[in-house]
Motif scaffolding. Structure first.
Motif, mmCIF file in Angstrom:
data_model
loop_
_atom_site.group_PDB
_atom_site.id
_atom_site.type_symbol
_atom_site.label_atom_id
_atom_site.label_comp_id
_atom_site.label_asym_id
_atom_site.label_seq_id
_atom_site.Cartn_x
_atom_site.Cartn_y
_atom_site.Cartn_z
ATOM 1 N N GLY A 39 -12.776 42.487 2.564
ATOM 2 C CA GLY A 39 -13.479 41.616 3.647
ATOM 3 C C GLY A 39 -12.321 41.667 4.952
ATOM 4 O O GLY A 39 -12.807 41.043 6.081
ATOM 5 N N LEU A 55 -18.047 45.340 8.742
ATOM 6 C CA LEU A 55 -18.519 45.476 7.377
ATOM 7 C C LEU A 55 -19.498 44.177 7.456
ATOM 8 O O LEU A 55 -19.178 42.956 7.614
ATOM 9 C CB LEU A 55 -17.333 45.198 6.349
ATOM 10 C CG LEU A 55 -17.686 45.188 4.880
ATOM 11 C CD1 LEU A 55 -18.011 46.682 4.764
ATOM 12 C CD2 LEU A 55 -16.490 45.024 3.966
ATOM 13 N N HIS A 56 -20.833 44.685 7.211
ATOM 14 C CA HIS A 56 -21.917 43.795 7.405
ATOM 15 C C HIS A 56 -22.595 44.020 6.143
ATOM 16 O O HIS A 56 -23.267 45.152 6.079
ATOM 17 C CB HIS A 56 -22.656 43.823 8.795
ATOM 18 C CG HIS A 56 -21.943 43.465 9.947
ATOM 19 N ND1 HIS A 56 -21.514 42.301 10.189
ATOM 20 C CD2 HIS A 56 -21.522 44.429 10.947
ATOM 21 C CE1 HIS A 56 -20.993 42.319 11.547
ATOM 22 N NE2 HIS A 56 -21.088 43.721 11.973
ATOM 23 N N GLY A 57 -22.658 43.000 5.201
ATOM 24 C CA GLY A 57 -22.944 43.256 3.950
ATOM 25 C C GLY A 57 -22.445 44.335 3.214
ATOM 26 O O GLY A 57 -21.322 44.505 3.282
ATOM 27 N N GLY A 58 -23.430 45.495 2.875
ATOM 28 C CA GLY A 58 -22.740 46.691 2.417
ATOM 29 C C GLY A 58 -22.635 47.701 3.259
ATOM 30 O O GLY A 58 -22.444 48.846 2.831
ATOM 31 N N SER A 59 -22.748 47.474 4.430
ATOM 32 C CA SER A 59 -22.761 48.506 5.568
ATOM 33 C C SER A 59 -21.586 48.593 6.177
ATOM 34 O O SER A 59 -20.947 47.521 6.885
ATOM 35 C CB SER A 59 -23.762 48.380 6.562
ATOM 36 O OG SER A 59 -23.735 49.288 7.450
ATOM 37 N N ILE A 87 -19.143 49.524 -0.895
ATOM 38 C CA ILE A 87 -20.117 49.764 0.340
ATOM 39 C C ILE A 87 -21.574 50.566 0.008
ATOM 40 O O ILE A 87 -21.335 51.427 -1.197
ATOM 41 C CB ILE A 87 -19.328 50.248 1.588
ATOM 42 C CG1 ILE A 87 -18.777 51.496 1.116
ATOM 43 C CG2 ILE A 87 -18.502 49.408 2.119
ATOM 44 C CD1 ILE A 87 -18.422 52.522 2.355
ATOM 45 N N ASP A 88 -22.333 50.331 0.666
ATOM 46 C CA ASP A 88 -23.756 50.826 0.188
ATOM 47 C C ASP A 88 -23.939 52.072 1.294
ATOM 48 O O ASP A 88 -24.737 53.032 1.057
ATOM 49 C CB ASP A 88 -24.787 49.943 0.149
ATOM 50 C CG ASP A 88 -24.768 48.727 -0.734
ATOM 51 O OD1 ASP A 88 -23.870 49.140 -1.857
ATOM 52 O OD2 ASP A 88 -24.964 47.599 -0.611
ATOM 53 N N HIS A 89 -23.662 51.772 2.453
ATOM 54 C CA HIS A 89 -23.944 52.572 3.748
ATOM 55 C C HIS A 89 -22.682 52.634 4.376
ATOM 56 O O HIS A 89 -22.115 51.811 4.661
ATOM 57 C CB HIS A 89 -25.245 51.821 4.503
ATOM 58 C CG HIS A 89 -25.427 52.629 5.611
ATOM 59 N ND1 HIS A 89 -25.172 52.407 6.795
ATOM 60 C CD2 HIS A 89 -26.205 54.008 5.733
ATOM 61 C CE1 HIS A 89 -25.726 53.240 7.806
ATOM 62 N NE2 HIS A 89 -26.301 54.182 6.964
#
Lengths: 210, 432
Positions: A39, A55-59, A87-89
């Motif tokens: 973070g 970094l917003h959520g998993g993006s 991370i997801d995206h």
């Protein structure tokens, strides 16, 4: 003086550090990725200092300018490796490669920084070379013990002025680099080390045959 | 001197000096692609205080100071090119250079004076923006100052200002309508041309105050720091000096061209009718020949755009100056956590400017006198800049040539003469 290493060697070292084996202390790049995924998006990348991270959520969004397409590929590859691991995206649409008209190999420039002692100067040299990935043409740490070198390393005006600094107890770090890399080195010396001041000898032609 | 071959892909050619090795032949395409940061600097030069000053000069003395604007154009270009060159050669910003070359006793007062002038100008610019929004909305300007300052501080600290500034330039382009307004106002073009090429000097306090403010808002100190810091951030180096020079010259010529037509339009519309500028609405009347009832809207949009473009430049220049002096980390590319002192200075500059704007009574006077202050400070910095760029030790092959030296010293001399005459006149006869 340290034996110079080539840019290719330096790049291999940087890449090797990315994939640290288990049990060893993490490389600066790995440590940076760890802090980003935790973070902390404000810490500058150890090499590509102008890269911005959101970094917003998993993006994860990377933006800013990199020096070469190869640098961009390496960074994007490192980021992709972390998809599914924090991370997801990934969005790298604003990660650009700087369009540079300047050519290396034409001019060179010598930078001089003053430090309170030899140890501080040597740490600064290691830090600057690690973070800038610059391969200096010369790098010398000069204090009262080897002050005679100044006459060889610097033009007369600078040698005279810097000799006074050495006489007053300073240690000098002298780096000769390609002019296209001098901004980066000077910025690190001036703002990110314990240097008391930094000056630049004017750019000079690289002598033929060297 | 060693001989090397340039790697241009063109027929082999040897060069004898570092300067020659960096001279580039630029195509029209190169030139168009080059234009950018210098135009932003030029746009920031015409901040609301600048617009107000040119309008007041036009309304007060008509075209009589056109020659001074014409004369100041090559002087401004030379000084700005020196600022860019010294940064590209030494790889350092101006404040840091002043500190290492002249020591703290010279560098500190020079930088602090620039910072003070910047903050006062920011306050005046905020007032002008507030007045412009008041013209558009009817809501009193005082209510706009805090939100506008907060918006600009946020953009400067948290967003990429350099990208944002390229969009803001389109708002400032509104001032190009002054060119049409000036033509439609049907001035006596014979008078305009005569006053542009033939000096017309008066010793009245009005004239001299206007001259100092006009020079101060044109050859303005914060731009020297902004230009040098911009070069350090761009990291282009001496190989791009030809491009940088074209970029700077383009920005400054465009900036002064707009200034020229502001004076012509206000001179034709307001001076010829003996009208004075006391409010933003008065200043907007100069656009009436072009925009009729929409003059106020056009003027307000332009002032808001000019403020949005210039105020972050003023705050950042102040921060670059103090950070360079103290050796702090600096740069708009850095995160606030990575360069805390630099961004604290930006935040403080906005806070103090906001306070000044809220407590000031007369926006137009505040705008004008902030530029008089710039006019008093500028020659000191120009002298230091010329000394720096004329030092062969510091600049090597890139040391000033004779024409640049003449223009640099000329800029300092013109400003010192105007300052001295104005101070004498105000001391003996008081403010007009």
């Amino acid at each position: 003086m340290r034996r110079p290493i080539t840019r290719a060697q330096q790049r291999r070292r940087s890449s090797a550090r990315v994939a640290t084996s288990p049990g060893k202390s993490p490389s600066p790049v790995d440590a940076w990725w760890a802090s980003v995924l935790a973070g902390d998006v404000y810490e500058p990348h150890p090499i590509h200092r102008e890269v911005k991270v959101q970094l917003h959520g998993g993006s994860l969004r990377l933006s800013g300018e990199l020096e070469t397409a190869e640098d961009r590929d390496v960074l994007v590859h490192q980021a992709r490796q972390r998809i599914g691991h924090g991370i997801d995206h990934l969005d790298v649409s604003s990660l650009r490669v700087a369009s540079r008209q300047e050519k290396p190999g034409i001019l060179e420039q010598t930078l001089i920084s003053a430090f309170p002692g030899r140890v501080a100067a040597e740490y600064a040299r290691d830090f600057v070379l690690e973070h800038s990935r610059v391969v200096p043409k010369r790098n010398d740490v000069v204090d009262a013990g080897n002050a005679d070198k100044l006459r060889v390393l610097l033009p007369e005006d600078f040698a005279r002025q810097t000799r006074k600094e050495i006489d007053s107890g300073h240690t000098l770090l002298i780096l000769k680099v390609d002019e296209t890399e001098a901004f980066k080195v000077r910025e690190l010396l001036d703002e990110d080390t314990r240097s008391e001041w930094t000056v630049a000898v004017p750019p000079q032609l690289i002598e033929a045959g060297r | 001197m060693a001989e090397i071959t340039r790697r241009t892909g063109r027929p082999r050619r040897t060069v004898a000096s570092a300067r020659e090795a960096t001279r580039a032949r630029l195509s029209l395409n190169d030139i168009i692609r080059t234009v950018g940061p210098g135009v932003v600097s030029g746009g920031a030069d015409n901040d609301p205080a600048g617009i107000a000053t040119y309008s007041i000069v036009g309304a007060t003395v008509g075209f009589a100071q056109n020659w001074l604007l014409f004369l100041s154009t090559p002087l401004l270009i030379a000084v700005m090119q020196m600022s860019a060159k010294v940064a590209n050669v030494t790889k350092s910003d101006l404040a840091s250079l002043l500190r290492t070359k002249f020591g703290g006793r010279v560098a500190t007062p020079a930088v602090v004076l620039m910072v003070v002038a910047n903050v006062i100008t920011m306050g005046a610019d905020l007032l002008a923006m507030g007045a412009a929004v008041e013209l558009l909305t009817g809501i009193k300007l005082i209510y706009w100052i805090v939100p506008m300052a907060a918006l600009m501080a946020g953009v400067t600290i948290f967003l990429d200002y350099k990208t944002v500034s390229k969009f803001l330039l389109w708002l400032v382009a509104v001032f190009a309508t002054y060119i049409v307004a000036a033509v439609l106002a049907k001035p006596n073009w014979g008078d305009v041309l005569r006053s542009t090429f033939l000096p017309n000097i008066s010793m009245s306090s009005d004239y001299l105050l206007g001259a100092v403010a006009l020079l101060g808002t044109t050859i303005t100190p914060y731009l020297f720091f902004w230009q040098a810091s911009g070069e350090v951030e761009e990291k282009r180096g001496v190989q791009s000096l030809s491009r940088t020079n074209i970029d700077v010259a383009t920005g400054m010529v465009l900036s002064n061209l707009i200034a020229f037509f502001i004076i012509v339009a206000t001179g034709a519309v307001l001076f010829s009718h003996h009208a004075q500028i006391r409010t933003a609405a008065d200043a907007a009347r100069a656009l009436q020949p072009f925009a009729g009832p929409y003059a106020t809207v056009l003027f307000s949009v332009g002032v808001i755009g000019a403020g949005l473009l210039a105020i972050p430049v003023l705050a950042s220049s102040a921060a670059f100056g103090l950070a360079g002096l103290a050796g702090w980390r600096r740069g708009l590319w850095r995160n606030p956590r990575n360069a805390p002192q630099f961004y604290v200075v930006i935040g403080l500059a906005f806070l103090v400017a906001m306070e000044l704007a809220i407590s000031a009574i007369d926006p137009i006077k505040a705008l004008f006198y902030s530029q008089v202050l710039d006019g008093l400070i500028a020659p000191v910095l120009i002298v230091l800049l010329v000394i720096l760029t004329s030092s062969r030790t510091l600049m090597g092959d890139f040391v000033n040539g004779l024409p640049t030296k003449v223009l640099g010293w000329g800029a300092a001399a013109v400003m010192v003469l105007a300052d001295a005459a104005m101070v004498y006149q105000v001391a003996t006869k008081g403010l007009p």
